[in-house]
Design an enzyme around this catalytic site. Structure first.
Site, short mmCIF file in Angstrom:
data_model
loop_
_atom_site.label_atom_id
_atom_site.label_comp_id
_atom_site.label_asym_id
_atom_site.label_seq_id
_atom_site.Cartn_x
_atom_site.Cartn_y
_atom_site.Cartn_z
N LYS A 11 20.87 15.82 10.53
CA LYS A 11 22.19 16.39 10.23
C LYS A 11 22.09 17.43 9.14
O LYS A 11 21.17 17.41 8.30
CB LYS A 11 23.19 15.30 9.82
CG LYS A 11 22.86 14.52 8.54
CD LYS A 11 23.37 15.12 7.24
CE LYS A 11 22.94 14.29 6.03
NZ LYS A 11 23.00 14.98 4.75
N MET A 102 18.35 15.64 5.19
CA MET A 102 18.77 15.78 6.59
C MET A 102 18.97 14.42 7.26
O MET A 102 19.05 14.31 8.49
CB MET A 102 17.75 16.61 7.37
CG MET A 102 17.58 18.01 6.78
SD MET A 102 16.70 19.11 7.89
CE MET A 102 17.97 19.46 9.11
N ALA A 107 18.73 8.50 10.48
CA ALA A 107 18.57 8.80 11.90
C ALA A 107 17.69 7.75 12.57
O ALA A 107 18.01 7.25 13.66
CB ALA A 107 17.94 10.19 12.06
N ASP A 139 25.26 7.57 6.08
CA ASP A 139 25.09 8.59 7.12
C ASP A 139 24.78 8.01 8.50
O ASP A 139 24.77 8.74 9.49
CB ASP A 139 23.92 9.52 6.76
CG ASP A 139 24.20 10.39 5.55
OD1 ASP A 139 25.40 10.61 5.24
OD2 ASP A 139 23.24 10.85 4.92
O1 C5P Z 1 24.55 5.05 1.70
P1 C5P Z 1 23.15 5.47 1.33
O2 C5P Z 1 22.25 4.29 1.12
O3 C5P Z 1 22.57 6.49 2.24
O4 C5P Z 1 23.30 6.19 -0.09
C1 C5P Z 1 22.19 6.41 -0.90
C2 C5P Z 1 22.64 6.68 -2.33
O5 C5P Z 1 23.31 7.94 -2.40
C3 C5P Z 1 23.64 5.69 -2.90
O6 C5P Z 1 22.99 4.59 -3.46
C4 C5P Z 1 24.34 6.52 -3.96
O7 C5P Z 1 23.58 6.62 -5.14
C5 C5P Z 1 24.38 7.91 -3.33
N1 C5P Z 1 25.65 8.16 -2.62
C6 C5P Z 1 26.80 8.39 -3.37
N2 C5P Z 1 27.97 8.62 -2.72
C7 C5P Z 1 28.02 8.67 -1.36
C8 C5P Z 1 26.86 8.45 -0.59
C9 C5P Z 1 25.67 8.21 -1.25
O8 C5P Z 1 26.78 8.37 -4.60
N3 C5P Z 1 29.17 8.91 -0.77
#
Ligand code: C5P
Length: 300
Positions: A11, A102, A107, A139
């Site tokens: 993405k 990305m 993914a 994501d």
């Molecule tokens: O949800 P994911 O594990 O991919 O997110 C990784 C990190 O990115 C989270 O722990 C956070 O620190 C940051 N993040 C954030 N706000 C979001 C998405 C991700 O601060 N909306």
């Protein structure tokens, strides 16, 4: 079933508007995702007990293959919720850069959900798969869905966007990656003295996507995480400058970076841009892709 092959896109965030930090440690987002034809392939085969993973391609040897890997967690979570034995061998051929902004890890998680669901003949309802996806990462639901979509909340609440035509992208892959939490942290630090407004999606960007207008889209591309990514990796500015010099309609850091996305006028211009970037010595390698494309799906 002897094996299932799933292809899943990367993405790029056409817009990433980052709102205030929430109590749960995530930031409130308004983002427009586009799935692009930089594809990982995940093959799932019946295993000999447990979830086993092998990986080739991008980031070869750099990623853990155990329960820390998001694809392994996806397979394990699906088995747990479906009440079946987590028994699968996963082989991932990676084209999406690791820690590149990305959503490569997300993914692979989306692809592992789809592949194991098919291999284990679960026929999990779509809304249940989406729920598991959101548990795995912000994501992951978008990589299941693909196309172009607005993401709100922490990025996991999706609304599809009708998009006309095809956009031509050139991606400059960087040496090394950036940690997503570190980039969000740097974003907070850089704007610590300011009130952070609620995130929003720009009307101009939506108009560009609906009309399939690359010139307008180039002007509307925007990423609130870009100053943070550039602060952590200042050399990325040179990639953006090469893009501008060679007539890119727009350019931005993809997600939390360090991959830089440049929008080309058409396929031919994309090729010119890719050649210019390759010879500029400002990036590790260059990939061309188009978007939007479908999300994780079984092929063959
Ligand atoms: O949800 P994911 O594990 O991919 O997110 C990784 C990190 O990115 C989270 O722990 C956070 O620190 C940051 N993040 C954030 N706000 C979001 C998405 C991700 O601060 N909306």
């Amino acid at each position: 079933m002897s094996s299932v092959t799933v292809r899943v896109p990367a993405k790029v965030n056409l817009q990433l508007s980052v709102g205030p930090l929430r109590d749960d440690g995530y930031h409130e987002l308004a983002t427009v995702f586009q799935a692009v034809s930089l594809l990982d392939e995940v093959v799932a085969r019946p295993g000999a007990g447990g979830v086993r993973l092998s990986m080739t391609g991008e980031g070869d040897g750099a990623l853990p293959l155990d329960g820390r890997n998001l694809a392994v967690r996806a397979a394990t979570l699906l088995a747990e919720r479906a009440g079946v034995a987590a028994d699968v061998d996963l082989a991932i051929a990676k084209a999406i850069p690791v820690a590149g902004g990305m959503a490569g890890g997300s993914a692979d998680a989306a692809a592992a959900l789809v592949a194991c669901d098919a291999l284990w003949r679960l026929a999990t309802p779509r809304e249940d798969l989406v729920e598991l996806a959101a548990e795995l990462g912000s994501d992951v639901p978008f990589l299941l869905q693909g196309g172009t979509a607005i993401g709100t909340g922490r990025g996991e609440q999706l609304t599809s966007v009708l998009s006309r035509g095809e956009f031509h992208w050139v991606f400059a892959l960087a040496n090394g990656g950036l940690s997503t939490p570190a980039v969000y942290g740097e974003c907070d630090r850089l704007r610590a003295d300011r009130a952070v407004p609620d995130p929003y999606v720009s009307d101009m960007l939506m108009q560009a996507v609906r009309a399939g207008d690359p010139v307008l889209l180039g002007k509307a591309l925007h990423n609130d995480l870009q100053p943070a990514a550039l602060s952590l990796q200042p050399a990325l500015q040179q990639v953006l400058d090469v893009g501008e010099d060679f007539g890119a309609l727009g350019g931005l850091v993809s997600g939390s970076g360090p991959t830089v996305a440049l929008l080309a006028r058409d396929a031919e211009h994309g090729l010119d841009l890719a050649v210019a970037l390759s010879s500029s010595g400002t990036c590790r390698s260059v990939r061309r892709a188009t978007g939007p494309v479908p999300g994780a799906r079984v092929v063959g």
